[in-house]
Design a protein around this motif. Structure first.
Motif, PDB file in Angstrom:
ATOM      1  N   PHE A  22       0.692 -33.109  34.600  1.00  0.00           N
ATOM      2  CA  PHE A  22      -0.108 -32.785  33.422  1.00  0.00           C
ATOM      3  C   PHE A  22      -1.158 -33.863  33.187  1.00  0.00           C
ATOM      4  O   PHE A  22      -0.830 -35.041  33.087  1.00  0.00           O
ATOM      5  N   TRP A  23      -2.409 -33.426  33.105  1.00  0.00           N
ATOM      6  CA  TRP A  23      -3.521 -34.351  32.895  1.00  0.00           C
ATOM      7  C   TRP A  23      -4.056 -34.187  31.487  1.00  0.00           C
ATOM      8  O   TRP A  23      -4.304 -33.073  31.024  1.00  0.00           O
ATOM      9  N   GLN A  24      -4.233 -35.315  30.789  1.00  0.00           N
ATOM     10  CA  GLN A  24      -4.904 -35.269  29.493  1.00  0.00           C
ATOM     11  C   GLN A  24      -6.401 -35.199  29.737  1.00  0.00           C
ATOM     12  O   GLN A  24      -6.971 -36.020  30.465  1.00  0.00           O
ATOM     13  N   ILE A  25      -7.067 -34.205  29.143  1.00  0.00           N
ATOM     14  CA  ILE A  25      -8.511 -34.043  29.344  1.00  0.00           C
ATOM     15  C   ILE A  25      -9.290 -34.247  28.056  1.00  0.00           C
ATOM     16  O   ILE A  25     -10.518 -34.276  28.070  1.00  0.00           O
ATOM     17  N   HIS A  26      -8.575 -34.375  26.948  1.00  0.00           N
ATOM     18  CA  HIS A  26      -9.180 -34.556  25.630  1.00  0.00           C
ATOM     19  C   HIS A  26      -8.091 -35.135  24.747  1.00  0.00           C
ATOM     20  O   HIS A  26      -6.905 -35.024  25.082  1.00  0.00           O
ATOM     21  N   ARG A  27      -8.472 -35.751  23.626  1.00  0.00           N
ATOM     22  CA  ARG A  27      -7.429 -36.344  22.788  1.00  0.00           C
ATOM     23  C   ARG A  27      -6.449 -35.298  22.264  1.00  0.00           C
ATOM     24  O   ARG A  27      -5.322 -35.632  21.889  1.00  0.00           O
ATOM     25  N   GLY A  28      -6.846 -34.002  22.265  1.00  0.00           N
ATOM     26  CA  GLY A  28      -5.952 -32.963  21.782  1.00  0.00           C
ATOM     27  C   GLY A  28      -5.574 -31.931  22.821  1.00  0.00           C
ATOM     28  O   GLY A  28      -5.025 -30.884  22.477  1.00  0.00           O
TER      29      GLY A  28
END
Length: 260
Positions: A211-217
């Motif tokens: 899982f990659w975070q692409i935005h703070r939300g």
């Protein structure tokens, strides 16, 4: 060197002490604002655009790292990004990670000798940057590293309330997590469920290779990304397989999608 600074520290006495030490170490520095939480730090920094930000790591609401990440996303492209100095209690990991030129650290209580070194580093950084470009690219890379979560027990199944029952959703079926008001949307190939667990609490339980975070939300399953596009302003968005919507990619995480 004349410059401006904003201090974000939720302990008033420590904020006063830092301001007093800065007055001695850097007489030409003007502290334009002192705030006590991360949200106000972001708001005031966007308005005042200081040259330097002193951010406490642990503050109510947003942490110093979260505030810096949000500023990196919202900062205007034509204005130099501030030099960042994080203020923290002793943390061996943080001390090692912050030992850079564009992002520095101070340990509590602030020692005059260490502050003088920080002042020198910040002054050198400000002297080298160009009028229309700050150390944003370097800072983004460092913030990505600092915000990487340590390994924890991986989440396998997510209990989600659906009406009067609880649905057990296998994490292997999740395509994305998206913060929405007081909930987090858990997006599946077909449909979605809502959970109350904040995204920041979920992140340490997810495999960062999956899982990659692409935005703070927003967090997405990497292998589910179908395509990434760039608009006229240079901002990225991506499309997931089996999902109709587009997901914005913040500047903080745009490097994930640079062509190999």
């Amino acid at each position: 060197m004349n410059a401006t600074a904003l201090i974000a520290e939720d302990e008033p006495l420590l904020a006063q002490a830092l301001q007093a030490e800065l007055a001695r170490a850097w007489p030409d520095l003007s502290v334009v604002k002192v705030v006590g939480d991360g949200e106000t730090a972001v708001q005031q920094a966007l308005v005042l655009r200081p040259d330097v930000l002193f951010l406490d790591i642990r503050m109510p609401g947003r942490t110093g790292l979260e505030a810096a990440a949000e500023l990196a996303e919202e900062w205007p492209d034509n204005h130099p990004f501030p030099a960042l100095v994080f203020v923290t209690a002793f943390d061996a990991y943080a001390v090692q990670a912050f030992e850079t030129q564009a992002v520095d650290y101070l340990l509590k209580p602030v020692q005059p000798e260490r502050l003088r070194l920080t002042v020198q580093r910040v002054q050198n950084l400000l002297a080298q940057r160009q009028p229309a470009a700050g150390p944003l690219s370097t800072t983004l890379e460092q913030l990505r590293h600092l915000m990487a979560q340590p390994q924890a027990t991986r989440l396998q199944v997510i209990p989600a309330s659906v009406g009067n029952s609880v649905r057990m959703v296998p994490v292997a079926e999740v395509l994305a997590f998206e913060a929405a008001d007081k909930y987090v949307r858990v997006l599946l190939a077909q449909g979605e469920v809502l959970i109350r667990t904040p995204l920041k609490e979920l992140m340490p339980q997810l495999d960062p290779a999956v899982f990659w975070q692409i935005h703070r939300g927003t967090v997405v399953r990497a292998e589910a990304v179908e395509s990434v596009s760039r608009n006229e302003a240079g901002r990225l968005s991506l499309k997931l397989r089996a999902r109709p919507e587009q997901f914005a990619v913040s500047r903080l995480y745009a490097e994930l999608f640079r062509a190999m």
